[in-house]
Design an enzyme around this catalytic site. Structure first.
Site, PDB file in Angstrom:
ATOM      1  N   ASP A 231     -68.086  74.297  50.322  1.00 37.72           N
ATOM      2  CA  ASP A 231     -67.460  75.375  51.078  1.00 37.72           C
ATOM      3  C   ASP A 231     -68.341  75.825  52.241  1.00 37.72           C
ATOM      4  OD1 ASP A 231     -65.361  77.578  51.085  1.00 37.72           O
ATOM      5  OD2 ASP A 231     -67.186  78.784  50.952  1.00 37.72           O
ATOM      6  N   GLU A 291     -66.148  71.152  53.908  1.00 42.40           N
ATOM      7  CA  GLU A 291     -65.248  72.009  54.676  1.00 42.40           C
ATOM      8  C   GLU A 291     -65.840  72.125  56.073  1.00 42.40           C
ATOM      9  OE1 GLU A 291     -63.211  76.359  55.199  1.00 42.40           O
ATOM     10  OE2 GLU A 291     -65.172  76.225  54.268  1.00 42.40           O
TER      11      GLU A 291
END
Ligand code: NOJ
Ligand code: CA
Length: 568
Positions: A231, A291
């Site tokens: 993330d 990401e």
């Protein structure tokens, strides 16, 4: 003589040095040396919304486990599950308070093990979501860190004295609105948070942070996780001098002055941290998905690492921003990504991005358009990551009243920013109340389209979006040209129909996508590409054609897909 033996020493030495890199990779799955994840189809599952096994209105791990057979039937090889770790749920799991446990809301460690086993039995790998940039403010590291400036954990986060009378150290704003600095009156210091104040940024310049985070990934690899989606990697590092970001004209949806995130986004140090995570992943032959929000191809390319020491699968999130739906727009982008020489990772949507179905719908051909999008990105070279529900044509269900909004960014930025609830609604399994997701009250409402767009109904309809996905994924898994072939755009001047070949060892698949609302007639001369037969054997299509198609004239109704095998 001497030269010979020194050559031998160098040879042995280089073999020895190459060994860890060789053992790091699992056995290739084809003659091209591809790894398992290069032949795999991934799907993101938002655990709150997939399947609720105990009817508390929130999806859980047992719910996911119960759908492994469905996922296998569909043709999914690995699922990326958004964070299911203990969390105060301020950002619905992206505020982790313990990296090495499961939130009771989602189940137990035993449930995880059962889910992992059931996945394995169905050849489905579990990819967890690792929140690398920040923790929850309730994580024990942050509780220690904020207890005193002399606590050993203080340096695990980014603390700074005020600049003058309680003024934040610089002008950086949070991407979720307001200053990126939160005042702590007890310590007389600010801490930095790129996201919500409840998500303090970890200090990745601290070797102890790095080591602890690397260990957290080991914890899960040892328990069978086959990789991580990382993330918010872009923002792992900040300029140590905390230089002000240059301001830009205008205000954003939170009313903050726009700024160029020059000093807190995509710093060169990021790649070193990712390479460190990769070294650990390689110990377990695991895959790292990033990401990665990039502005151009060279930024995306950088995430792989100059020597492929970075991420194996940085997501091409630029793909999610392409508009309008047009042959020229997608052709241009794919040309650039494919041409970069790396292994592309195409993504159409996720839990932060409006569903592709709603982005491209024209109100008249919505289901056909969904098939065109699938026909495209699931036949391109690279690894696709689907979003749950995309395969049944789930649409966004955005809140219409501020009081219904669950996502804090929607509450803060309403009405300009409605938040991300719309793309996170429960999976639609059947046409019973709440789409069969729960018998309780679902945490987000199901849109009315669940009555037609659900797994049970679409399984029965041979022309459904679901059966199109299933057939397409079956083809993708078995056709050598789709698995390993190169990508060559054809009929490049056609502004309505996007067409390309995937070629592998004398075999080729032709993909033809009418991306317009107008019937089109196309012809192909593929002699230059080495395929002069003039005919294609139909593999999958949404047009009413025969088993073969003459390449001298294919009639394509609005928004249709034709996929056929061409020969020499
Ligand atoms: C990206 C995640 O996908 C998003 O849902 C989250 O809010 C931010 N990172 C912060 O963790
Ligand atoms: Ca539940």
């Amino acid at each position: 003589m001497r030269r010979k033996s020194s050559c031998l020493v160098i040879l042995l030495l280089s073999l020895f040095l190459a060994l860890p890199a060789m053992t790091a990779q699992s056995k290739p799955v084809d003659a091209e040396g591809h790894q398992w994840w290069q032949h795999a189809v991934f799907q993101e599952i938002y655990p709150r919304s997939y399947m609720d096994s105990n009817n508390d209105g929130i999806g859980d791990l047992n719910g996911i486990a119960s759908k492994m057979e469905y996922l296998k039937w569909l043709g999914v090889d690995a699922i990326w599950i958004a964070p299911a770790f203990p969390s105060p749920q301020v950002d619905f799991g992206y505020d982790v308070s313990d990296y090495e446990a499961i939130d009771p809301m989602y189940g137990t460690m035993d449930d995880f093990t059962k889910m992992e086993k059931r996945g394995k039995a169905n050849n489905i790998g579990i990819v967890f979501d690792f929140v690398v940039n920040h923790t929850s403010d309730k994580h024990k590291w942050f509780l220690e860190s904020s207890s005193s400036t002399t606590n050993p954990y203080h340096e695990w986060y980014i603390w700074k004295d005020p600049k003058g009378a309680n003024k934040p150290p610089n002008n950086w704003t949070s991407t979720f609105g307001g200053s990126a600095w939160q005042w702590n009156p007890k310590l007389n210091q600010f801490y930095y948070h790129y996201f919500y104040p409840q998500q303090p940024d970890l200090n990745w310049r601290n070797p102890k942070v790095k080591a602890a985070m690397f260990d957290a990934t080991r914890f899960w690899y040892k328990r069978g996780v086959v990789g991580f989606r990382l993330d918010a990697v872009d923002t792992l590092y900040e300029d140590p001098n905390l230089t002000d970001n240059p301001t830009l004209p205008g205000k954003n949806e939170y009313g903050d002055q726009e700024q160029e995130r020059k000093y807190n986004d995509k710093l060169p140090e990021v790649l070193q941290a990712l390479a460190g995570l990769r070294t650990v992943a390689d110990e377990y032959s695991a895959v790292l998905i990033g990401e990665t929000w990039t502005d151009n191809i060279s930024e995306l390319k950088a995430y792989y690492g100059a020597h492929h020491e970075g991420l194996q699968m940085p997501m091409d999130l630029m793909f999610t921003q392409l508009k309008p739906l047009s042959a020229a727009v997608f052709r241009k982008h794919v040309e650039a990504v494919d041409g970069s020489g790396e292994w592309p990772v195409y993504v159409m949507s996720n839990h932060d991005i409006k569903r592709a179905y709603s982005r491209f719908a024209d109100g008249k051909h919505d289901d056909d358009i969904a098939k065109v999008m699938a026909g495209m990105y699931l036949t391109l070279r690279g690894t696709p990551i689907m979003y749950y529900g995309e395969e049944i044509g789930m649409k966004n269900n955005d809140p219409t009243r501020k009081e219904d909004v669950k996502d804090p960014i929607g509450q803060l930025g309403w009405p300009e920013q409605k938040g991300r609830d719309g793309e996170r609604t429960p999976m639609q399994w059947n046409d019973t109340p709440n789409a069969g997701f729960t018998t309780g009250i679902p945490w987000l409402p199901v849109p009315m389209t669940y009555q037609t767009h659900n797994v049970e109904a679409e399984k029965k309809d041979p022309n459904s979006i679901l059966n199109f996905y299933k057939n397409l994924l079956a083809l993708r898994h078995t056709n050598p040209a789709l698995l390993d072939g190169d990508y060559v755009a054809v009929n490049q001047n056609d502004s309505n129909v996007y067409s390309y070949l995937r070629r592998y060892k004398g075999q080729a698949v032709l993909v033809v996508l009418n991306m317009s609302g107008i019937p089109q007639n196309v012809s192909f001369d593929l002699a230059k590409q080495g395929f002069s037969n003039g005919e294609a054997k139909t593999l999958l299509s949404t047009i009413n054609g025969g088993e073969t198609q003459k390449l001298s004239g294919i009639s394509l109704p609005p928004y249709t897909v034709y996929i056929g095998e061409v020969t020499k």
